[in-house]
Motif scaffolding. Structure first.
Motif, PDB file in Angstrom:
ATOM      1  N   ALA A  98       0.830  -1.207   0.000  1.00  0.00           N
ATOM      2  CA  ALA A  98       0.000   0.000   0.000  1.00  0.00           C
ATOM      3  C   ALA A  98       0.866   1.259   0.000  1.00  0.00           C
ATOM      4  CB  ALA A  98      -0.931  -0.003   1.207  1.00  0.00           C
ATOM      5  N   ALA A  99       1.967   1.245   0.732  1.00  0.00           N
ATOM      6  CA  ALA A  99       2.857   2.413   0.755  1.00  0.00           C
ATOM      7  C   ALA A  99       3.486   2.642  -0.617  1.00  0.00           C
ATOM      8  CB  ALA A  99       3.943   2.225   1.813  1.00  0.00           C
ATOM      9  N   VAL A 100       3.923   1.575  -1.252  1.00  0.00           N
ATOM     10  CA  VAL A 100       4.522   1.710  -2.585  1.00  0.00           C
ATOM     11  C   VAL A 100       3.478   2.157  -3.604  1.00  0.00           C
ATOM     12  CG1 VAL A 100       5.604   0.434  -4.481  1.00  0.00           C
ATOM     13  CG2 VAL A 100       6.380   0.083  -2.136  1.00  0.00           C
ATOM     14  N   LEU A 101       2.304   1.533  -3.559  1.00  0.00           N
ATOM     15  CA  LEU A 101       1.237   1.910  -4.485  1.00  0.00           C
ATOM     16  C   LEU A 101       0.787   3.356  -4.249  1.00  0.00           C
ATOM     17  CD1 LEU A 101      -0.601   0.877  -6.738  1.00  0.00           C
ATOM     18  CD2 LEU A 101      -2.224   0.186  -4.970  1.00  0.00           C
ATOM     19  N   GLY A 102       0.693   3.755  -2.993  1.00  0.00           N
ATOM     20  CA  GLY A 102       0.331   5.139  -2.688  1.00  0.00           C
ATOM     21  C   GLY A 102       1.340   6.125  -3.240  1.00  0.00           C
ATOM     22  N   GLY A 103       2.625   5.804  -3.118  1.00  0.00           N
ATOM     23  CA  GLY A 103       3.657   6.672  -3.679  1.00  0.00           C
ATOM     24  C   GLY A 103       3.566   6.768  -5.192  1.00  0.00           C
ATOM     25  N   LEU A 104       3.311   5.625  -5.826  1.00  0.00           N
ATOM     26  CA  LEU A 104       3.162   5.649  -7.287  1.00  0.00           C
ATOM     27  C   LEU A 104       1.941   6.460  -7.719  1.00  0.00           C
ATOM     28  CD1 LEU A 104       4.090   1.972  -8.181  1.00  0.00           C
ATOM     29  CD2 LEU A 104       5.409   4.032  -8.669  1.00  0.00           C
ATOM     30  N   LEU A 105       0.852   6.312  -6.991  1.00  0.00           N
ATOM     31  CA  LEU A 105      -0.348   7.082  -7.330  1.00  0.00           C
ATOM     32  C   LEU A 105      -0.120   8.577  -7.152  1.00  0.00           C
ATOM     33  CD1 LEU A 105      -3.157   4.824  -5.842  1.00  0.00           C
ATOM     34  CD2 LEU A 105      -2.613   5.196  -8.248  1.00  0.00           C
ATOM     35  N   LEU A 106       0.624   8.946  -6.103  1.00  0.00           N
ATOM     36  CA  LEU A 106       0.948  10.362  -5.925  1.00  0.00           C
ATOM     37  C   LEU A 106       1.796  10.890  -7.071  1.00  0.00           C
ATOM     38  CD1 LEU A 106       1.744  10.663  -2.119  1.00  0.00           C
ATOM     39  CD2 LEU A 106      -0.095  11.777  -3.370  1.00  0.00           C
ATOM     40  N   ILE A 107       2.720  10.096  -7.540  1.00  0.00           N
ATOM     41  CA  ILE A 107       3.576  10.521  -8.646  1.00  0.00           C
ATOM     42  C   ILE A 107       2.766  10.652  -9.928  1.00  0.00           C
ATOM     43  CG2 ILE A 107       5.465   9.784 -10.155  1.00  0.00           C
ATOM     44  CD1 ILE A 107       6.753   8.534  -7.646  1.00  0.00           C
ATOM     45  N   VAL A 108       1.927   9.656 -10.204  1.00  0.00           N
ATOM     46  CA  VAL A 108       1.190   9.646 -11.462  1.00  0.00           C
ATOM     47  C   VAL A 108       0.112  10.715 -11.506  1.00  0.00           C
ATOM     48  CG1 VAL A 108      -0.369   8.279 -12.897  1.00  0.00           C
ATOM     49  CG2 VAL A 108       1.699   7.244 -11.960  1.00  0.00           C
ATOM     50  N   PHE A 109      -0.683  10.850 -10.449  1.00  0.00           N
ATOM     51  CA  PHE A 109      -1.862  11.714 -10.519  1.00  0.00           C
ATOM     52  C   PHE A 109      -1.629  13.123  -9.965  1.00  0.00           C
ATOM     53  CE2 PHE A 109      -3.918   7.487 -10.543  1.00  0.00           C
ATOM     54  CZ  PHE A 109      -4.429   7.585 -11.826  1.00  0.00           C
ATOM     55  N   ASN A 110      -0.560  13.364  -9.240  1.00  0.00           N
ATOM     56  CA  ASN A 110      -0.301  14.713  -8.728  1.00  0.00           C
ATOM     57  C   ASN A 110       0.878  15.377  -9.413  1.00  0.00           C
ATOM     58  OD1 ASN A 110      -2.405  14.727  -6.975  1.00  0.00           O
ATOM     59  ND2 ASN A 110      -1.197  14.140  -5.193  1.00  0.00           N
ATOM     60  N   HIS A 111       1.248  14.862 -10.547  1.00  0.00           N
ATOM     61  CA  HIS A 111       2.407  15.422 -11.261  1.00  0.00           C
ATOM     62  C   HIS A 111       2.012  16.625 -12.022  1.00  0.00           C
ATOM     63  CE1 HIS A 111       6.276  15.637 -12.986  1.00  0.00           C
ATOM     64  NE2 HIS A 111       5.847  15.430 -14.210  1.00  0.00           N
TER      65      HIS A 111
END
Length: 111
Positions: A98-111
């Motif tokens: 979940a921590a890794v997926l959350g980080g990826l989602l932050l990178i993808v959608f908040n870029h």
């Protein structure tokens, strides 16, 4: 032309990265510990590498697997405690994912 650096944002990102790394490493270590406690020690098969890495032989791998199986049989834990440890291990790995997926989602959608 002048470049302005938002140092507060830089510190926020650095702290978030350190915190996320600490969470992933901590919960992964807890998950591995609980997995071993549950009697499911991960045994990795030997691999062939080209340079500077010592490779264990098939005999050493069999010996390690045999030792892990013997340790699992000698465990003083009840079946309920082993099952609880296994569930805790999977929950710890889920926190890592979940921590890794959350980080990826932050990178993808908040870029």
């Amino acid at each position: 032309m002048s470049i302005q650096i938002d140092w507060f944002a830089f510190v926020q990102v650095a702290c978030a990265a350190l915190l996320a790394a600490a969470i992933v490493v901590t919960f992964y270590a807890i998950g591995l510990r609980l997995l071993v406690r549950a009697g499911r020690a991960p045994v990795v098969a030997p691999a062939e590498f080209t340079d500077a890495i010592t490779v264990i032989t098939e005999k050493e791998a069999r010996r390690a697997a045999k030792a892990a199986a013997k340790a699992a049989r000698k465990s003083p834990l009840t079946e309920f405690q082993k099952r609880l440890s296994l569930v805790g291990a999977y929950a710890s790995f889920a926190v890592c994912a979940a921590a890794v997926l959350g980080g990826l989602l932050l990178i993808v959608f908040n870029h």
